[in-house]
Motif scaffolding. Structure first.
Motif: not given
Lengths: 343, 343, 343, 343
Positions: B175, B200-202, B206, B233, C242, C244, C278-279, C295, C304, C306
């Motif tokens: 991560d 923040v975002k991933a 995928s 991220h 966030h 994960t 992706h939020p 995901h 995964v 999120l």
């Protein structure tokens, strides 16, 4: 090698000084003191110095500085003035990064800093460490007072205009923006990221301690009283000062760009940008440089000077090392060649 | 002096490379190319280099690199592979900071990068430039592929565990958190400060292009297939990568702290922090260092490795210079001694 | 109108609670207490509430809550448990935003919070205030323990998978990123902007107080023990969490997207994003919403999830008001309709 | 219910307008247009509006606005002036958030905006939508030009002083700091987080388009020409404008604090802070409020006014809705009661 002592190495100016001196080719860091962290390794408090500086904080005692050629005070205001007489008596030179020796008038010091000055007899000897204005006397000095971060930016921007007499002495407006590291490493709610992030505010608009210092510097350059308004602002960034300076031209046809370029032509750390530029603080981040630009909005009588520095670099630790280089007859740029960190 | 050429000097890895090389005592920057900014002074695009580097961007042409000993490619993916054969043929060594030579399998390259590889015949010769894993072959290399920023952090964190065989090869979770400079200097709405600040975002959860590169590196170390999940991220910071790595210990009694310390004892740029530490990305900002810590939450079978680098330093330009130092038999740390900028 | 009291209104959860309740159409803010700021106007401490809430902080005394229907505790851990018995005895309902009633086992509480529980006899009655899991019992509750910010995000992300039994109970990995407001309004050096801006770090990787709370929630859903690894990270942003989340699917062919959509179809505050999303935390900033995406990297066995919330909204004050709405038979979304502040 | 159309709903002022109008109790959002995103759901572009606004972007065509009572233009400059005549002819009122109708003189418009004005015949009718100065004429207006973000902050700060004639008309200095969202949602390198994060710069110091607009507003208030210097700065924050305004008092004994309080006593959205205050932009973030403080550095002749707004709120979308409320005889604060988001 110059044997250097650092007092108060646990603030932001202290760690920046250590970072610079650790890689300075002519300096040996002999001792680093800290009342709060004595006994700990420097790298424990500042992991950025792991592998760069192997040193341990010790208690600040008179013996600690035995053998030092110079001692830097990266301490709160009111500390250096208690140590300086004894150190100077033992032939150790002193460079203060705080305010103790910046004002020549002890009464003025007492009014703004809230306590009597501890060694007013040293004030006449203390040299104001702005090399671009006082290089000659710095070279021979035993006791140097490094300018504050705000005063450095404001003076570098306005001195050429006042020296040349091209602007009126009133009103001068200095609207200055600072990153949060300028407020120091203090546990205060008002400096939390949740408080200062994503927000901006002015502070001390009615009167800030750097005001008398700036005014004194400008008056020396102008050779007359000046009417200065100085409003500092706290910005959501870590390092950097951006001074936006407003003055009224006596003669709007004067070429201010050329005047600034001429004034700073031989200065290694003051860089006048091409006409039309707007300096970013990030371009001097981590270095000892000041970048300056000048504008004449709508071609009017008001000249606007923009000056940026790193408050911890040219505004504190970098300038202190520049002064040391001068005091010890080293090339002025020794150990200070780092470029700004971008992005 | 090593005569160095830099291709694509207008991205963030390019300017960082220039910043490092400008002060490198054994390097002469012979040429800097940029298609988009040819004819402009470097300092016009990067004012942080004013006074540090006097150079002008030129068009990238074969003649431009005449006399170079080495050429760095700080270019988009798919550029270096078009230039490398001709340069190598003329005896010029090549260091690519992009992805062109990171994957040994041209079919894999095509799948992840969307076009056929331009010189698959060079792939067997290309050396993966992670000195901590491949120092010996880098020394003699003509063509070095610098690892991606994410792969550098993840591999430095996990390699010791896989080499020693103390963790299972599946599942491995990486991560990873990155500052925005890792996405490059591209005019994209998604990278605006108003979009990425205070959020923040991933992304690419995928499947991200660095996944096959990381997996290949880990499998080399493990000597067997690994099952890797990698989620990057995007964070509201400028520089820095923080990899949080999760693996399952075969034997929970193994001393992972000691294992890591032993593995990296002689590494100049990998620093295993004392037990219980949590590395901050800022402590390696602007430098070439990786700081690593290890935890065993609740004393269980999962080991958590934390590894931080500066994505533009050890994750790109710094590592490229480290590789150059090795290729040209210089001390590995030459020009790379800067400490992290704190705060 | 519900007459509400707020204890400890000078922290970040307190001011967020005031901001929400001041505009809540069914609530009358009867009293706001603060030990440190008693006697001051709320707007003096929180100028964002000027013109929105006219109230003065008073000392927290038993008399202060006379006439209240409900009292919110936005206090440090260990406060509400000292007040709750007396308030409940007088028929005043209690909603605690701190940890006092989150753990059912007083021994576990003592181990993680460092002091004996002051009213273990109330723990069996306390309802865990995660409406998406415990709506029915919240409706009739006198004493509600609002989940922590991390536990809210992690549970909302993992509960559907565990309830449906589609993932193995071990190992579960929760790598969670938080803005600095989650650490509260405390004068600590480690929370200064100069320390946390432009940097990221993990903390408490070996064990964080929210771990037993999350584990308990997940085990309730799974109906069996779970092996959870939870690593929190501090990010350079103000609000937002966030999560994960990594889990191993028993059967990789299960449609997790559909499962999540079904589970939350009727939930007003949990929003499952379209496949491939992706939020961003910013999209829920200032609101009471949780946005979730799922995901399957490389189509493998690891799923995964999120999940993002505003740590002060759905992670604290918003959820507290959602619980109050349920307890007082109001429509669940009353006063909570604000959209996220973007940008 | 007022049926509202929004043109150009994909910029930051557009999404803020949608966020406000979606919860406005007297408004029905009839149509939202976007050339670039026609056919997409609003929530796809702005996930913060998921669950709050179900709408789809459509092409901006004349038919699209059939049945609207009012159309908002949240478009680039030069758009509304092409649409306004036809809409007004059909009885649809127009509120422009861009610059098309802010300047009364079409020649001045052409000089600063680089193209001839498309409907100069409408300029005499257009009302400048600063309610605190022009409330009466806004009530009956068909066509309202919302002030720019900078002009709103500067005028609210200086108007009382100029109306009362207590300061000289020259020189007036407006040093203004803005968050990056003021520059819009444009794919430009200069607005990347890696460029603007952790740095500050002035821009357009020699002349910015908002200068003639501000000057015109100040001259209306002063009843005479004014000499205004306006320097905007870009700050590393997302929302917020902080205007620091410098003027020279004719009579230093005037009570400026009382004058400001009197001037804004009945204004719902202008809040004069207690003497000695320094407003933070964060305290008005997400709302429609302006907070103002006043200082007299060193008790001299220069008065310093500090005024903060949210550039997207009171500086754009909030003010547009305030104008709509006035135009449609609604209570002025309808839909605009949100408090600033703190922290």
């Amino acid at each position: 090698m110059i044997r250097a002592g650092i007092v108060g190495g646990t603030g932001y100016t202290g760690v920046e000084l250590l970072r610079i001196l650790a890689l300075h080719p002519e300096v040996d860091i002999a001792v680093v003191t800290s009342r709060s962290d004595a006994g700990k390794d420097v790298e424990e408090i500042y992991p950025n110095l792991r592998g760069v500086l192997a040193a341990r904080f010790v208690e600040p005692t008179p013996e600690a500085f035995r053998g030092c050629d110079v001692v830097f005070f990266a301490t709160p205001n009111g500390t250096a003035m208690r140590w300086a007489p004894a150190l100077l008596a033992r032939g150790i030179r002193v460079i203060d990064l705080a305010a103790d020796f910046r004002l020549q008038d002890p009464a003025l010091w007492e009014r703004w800093y809230g306590e009597p000055h501890a060694c007013p007899e040293l004030l006449p000897e203390a040299v104001y460490g702005l090399p671009e204005a006082h290089r000659a006397v710095i070279r021979g000095a035993r006791l140097v007072a490094c300018p504050g971060c705000y005063p450095t930016a404001v003076q570098l921007g306005l001195l050429p205009l006042l020296e040349a007499g091209v602007v009126w002495a009133e009103p001068l407006v200095a609207d200055v923006k600072s990153g949060v590291s300028g407020a120091g490493r203090k546990a205060e709610v008002s400096l939390l990221m949740a408080e200062t992030g994503d927000s901006v505010k002015a502070y001390a608009a009615s009167g800030h301690r750097h005001w008398p210092e700036i005014r004194a510097g400008l008056e020396r350059a102008a050779g007359q009283p000046v009417d200065l308004v100085f409003v500092p602002h706290l910005l959501p960034m870590i390092r950097g000062i951006h001074a936006t300076l407003y003055a009224q031209l006596k003669d709007p046809t004067v070429d201010v760009q050329a005047l600034l370029e001429r004034r700073y032509r031989d200065e290694p750390f003051v860089d006048v940008l091409p006409a039309g530029s707007h300096p970013d603080t990030r371009n001097v981040r981590g270095g000892n440089r000041c970048q300056i630009a000048v504008h004449r909005p709508q071609g009017g009588a008001t000249v606007v000077v923009l000056a940026v520095i790193d408050n911890l670099g040219k505004g504190a630790a970098g300038q202190a090392v520049q002064n040391m280089n001068l005091m010890f007859d080293l090339p002025e740029t020794t150990g200070l060649t780092a470029a700004g960190l971008y992005p």
